[in-house]
Structure formats: C-alpha cells, structure tokens
Write an enzyme that holds these catalytic residues in place. Structure first.
Site, PDB file in Angstrom:
ATOM      1  N   LYS A   1       0.823  -1.215   0.000  1.00 51.36           N
ATOM      2  CA  LYS A   1       0.000   0.000   0.000  1.00 51.36           C
ATOM      3  C   LYS A   1       0.857   1.266   0.000  1.00 51.36           C
ATOM      4  O   LYS A   1       0.323   2.365  -0.091  1.00 51.36           O
ATOM      5  CB  LYS A   1      -0.937  -0.002   1.221  1.00 51.36           C
TER       6      LYS A   1
ATOM      7  N   LYS B   1       2.213   2.596   2.433  1.00 51.61           N
ATOM      8  CA  LYS B   1       1.888   3.407   3.610  1.00 51.61           C
ATOM      9  C   LYS B   1       2.886   3.117   4.726  1.00 51.61           C
ATOM     10  O   LYS B   1       3.199   1.961   5.000  1.00 51.61           O
ATOM     11  CB  LYS B   1       0.476   3.039   4.139  1.00 51.61           C
TER      12      LYS B   1
HETATM   13  N1  C2G Z   1     -12.577   6.522   6.080  1.00 57.45           N
HETATM   14  C1  C2G Z   1     -13.732   7.312   6.111  1.00 57.45           C
HETATM   15  N2  C2G Z   1     -13.615   8.650   6.285  1.00 57.45           N
HETATM   16  C2  C2G Z   1     -12.393   9.230   6.442  1.00 57.45           C
HETATM   17  C3  C2G Z   1     -11.225   8.435   6.429  1.00 57.45           C
HETATM   18  C4  C2G Z   1     -11.338   7.069   6.241  1.00 57.45           C
HETATM   19  O1  C2G Z   1     -14.858   6.794   5.960  1.00 57.45           O
HETATM   20  N3  C2G Z   1     -12.335  10.580   6.608  1.00 57.45           N
HETATM   21  C5  C2G Z   1     -12.735   5.081   5.867  1.00 57.45           C
HETATM   22  C6  C2G Z   1     -12.058   4.588   4.596  1.00 57.45           C
HETATM   23  O2  C2G Z   1     -12.893   4.839   3.463  1.00 57.45           O
HETATM   24  C7  C2G Z   1     -11.895   3.105   4.887  1.00 57.45           C
HETATM   25  C8  C2G Z   1     -11.656   3.089   6.408  1.00 57.45           C
HETATM   26  O3  C2G Z   1     -12.110   4.363   6.917  1.00 57.45           O
HETATM   27  O4  C2G Z   1     -13.105   2.415   4.606  1.00 57.45           O
HETATM   28  C9  C2G Z   1     -10.190   2.895   6.774  1.00 57.45           C
HETATM   29  O5  C2G Z   1      -9.455   3.918   6.144  1.00 57.45           O
HETATM   30  P1  C2G Z   1      -7.930   3.586   5.709  1.00 57.45           P
HETATM   31  O6  C2G Z   1      -7.199   3.078   6.879  1.00 57.45           O
HETATM   32  O7  C2G Z   1      -7.398   4.751   4.922  1.00 57.45           O
HETATM   33  O8  C2G Z   1      -8.192   2.364   4.711  1.00 57.45           O
HETATM   34  P2  C2G Z   1      -7.544   2.088   3.279  1.00 57.45           P
HETATM   35  O9  C2G Z   1      -6.091   2.408   3.296  1.00 57.45           O
HETATM   36  O10 C2G Z   1      -8.430   2.716   2.286  1.00 57.45           O
HETATM   37  O11 C2G Z   1      -7.620   0.471   3.236  1.00 57.45           O
HETATM   38  O12 C2G Z   1      -8.163  -3.643   0.987  1.00 57.45           O
HETATM   39  C10 C2G Z   1      -8.759  -2.409   1.324  1.00 57.45           C
HETATM   40  C11 C2G Z   1      -7.783  -1.479   1.988  1.00 57.45           C
HETATM   41  O13 C2G Z   1      -7.082  -2.130   3.032  1.00 57.45           O
HETATM   42  C12 C2G Z   1      -8.518  -0.248   2.511  1.00 57.45           C
END
Ligand code: C2G
Length: 132
Positions: A45, A47
């Site tokens: 990712k 990250k």
């Molecule tokens: N999220 C949200 N609002 C935000 C920030 C995040 O609704 N302001 C949601 C994201 O859309 C996601 C969840 O919180 O559904 C977790 O966010 P992340 O940790 O950024 O997840 P991500 O990196 O998108 O990982 O296989 C799928 C991935 O692992 C998703």
C-alpha cells in the site's frame, strides 16, 4: 447473525474511522475488521504507519462496534475471507467505489459508505508537521 466485514489500515485512529465502523456495524450484528499488517502497508500500500499492527489492533478491539480483528495481508484474500468468515456484507468507504463489486460473485452485499469529510490520517500528519 448477519456478519459484516471491512478492511483498512486505521492508523492514527480518528472520528472518520469511527463513523465508518459505526455504519458498517449497523449493516449487521457482527463486524469483522481486516486490518492491514505492517508488511502489507509498506510493501503493497506504500503506507508508513505511525502505530504498529499490534497497536492498531488493540485500538480497534477497544471500539464497541468491532467484534473481531483479523490481519489483511494481501489484496487477494477478500474472496476467501467472505467464505472463511461467513460474511453477508462487505462495507468500505466510497473512495473505493466500484473496486470491490466482484465480491458480489461470492454472494455478499457490497456497500460503499460515504467518507467523513475533512479528516484523514494524512491530514493529521501534515498539520502536526506544520506545527513543528
Ligand atoms: N474513512 C472514512 N472517512 C475518512 C477516512 C477514512 O470513511 N475521513 C474510511 C475509509 O474509506 C476506509 C476506512 O475508513 O473504509 C479505513 O481507512 P484507511 O485506513 O485509509 O483504509 P484504506 O487504506 O483505504 O484500506 O483492501 C482495502 C484497503 O485495506 C482499505
């Protein structure tokens, strides 16, 4: 028992994450969070997380909406997860709109939930950096 699953990194846990988990849980009775491992985050990712997998897992397990935390180690595990965990609904933020529709083939509902505006882990990091 209606089982919901969601996936994510959940670093620097904030109210956007909580809003997502709350709404995901409301889609069923049991919420599983597949939490991106440190290796998956860095290798796949791109990250770099502030908190380790174990620390992020501990935080998620303290949230009333979360029933089980499992590791997310690959992009490809979702299909088998749906069967292994007897999932009825897959839910994730709408920044992923359409990306996981293929999971409907596994017989699960796929729900994209509107992201919470104005907050993100990146934004938190950037604003803290500016204050240095
Ligand atoms: N999220 C949200 N609002 C935000 C920030 C995040 O609704 N302001 C949601 C994201 O859309 C996601 C969840 O919180 O559904 C977790 O966010 P992340 O940790 O950024 O997840 P991500 O990196 O998108 O990982 O296989 C799928 C991935 O692992 C998703």
């Amino acid at each position: 028992m209606r089982r919901v699953i969601t996936y994510g990194t959940f670093d620097l846990l904030h109210y956007g994450h909580i809003n997502l988990l709350k709404r995901a849980k409301a889609l069923g009775d049991y919420l599983i969070v597949a939490l991106s491992t440190d290796e998956f985050n860095s290798l796949m990712k791109g990250k770099h997380t502030y908190f380790s997998y174990e620390q992020r897992k501990q935080l998620l397990e303290a949230i009333r909406y979360v029933d089980l935390v499992i590791p997310e180690e690959t992009w490809e595990q979702k299909r088998s997860d749906m069967h292994e965990y007897h999932v009825d609904t897959f839910a994730i933020g709408d920044d992923w709109e359409g990306k996981f529709d293929f999971l409907k083939e596994e017989g699960v509902n796929v729900v994209y939930l509107p992201r919470t505006p104005e907050i993100s882990t990146t934004q938190i990091k950037e604003s803290l950096h500016k204050k240095d």
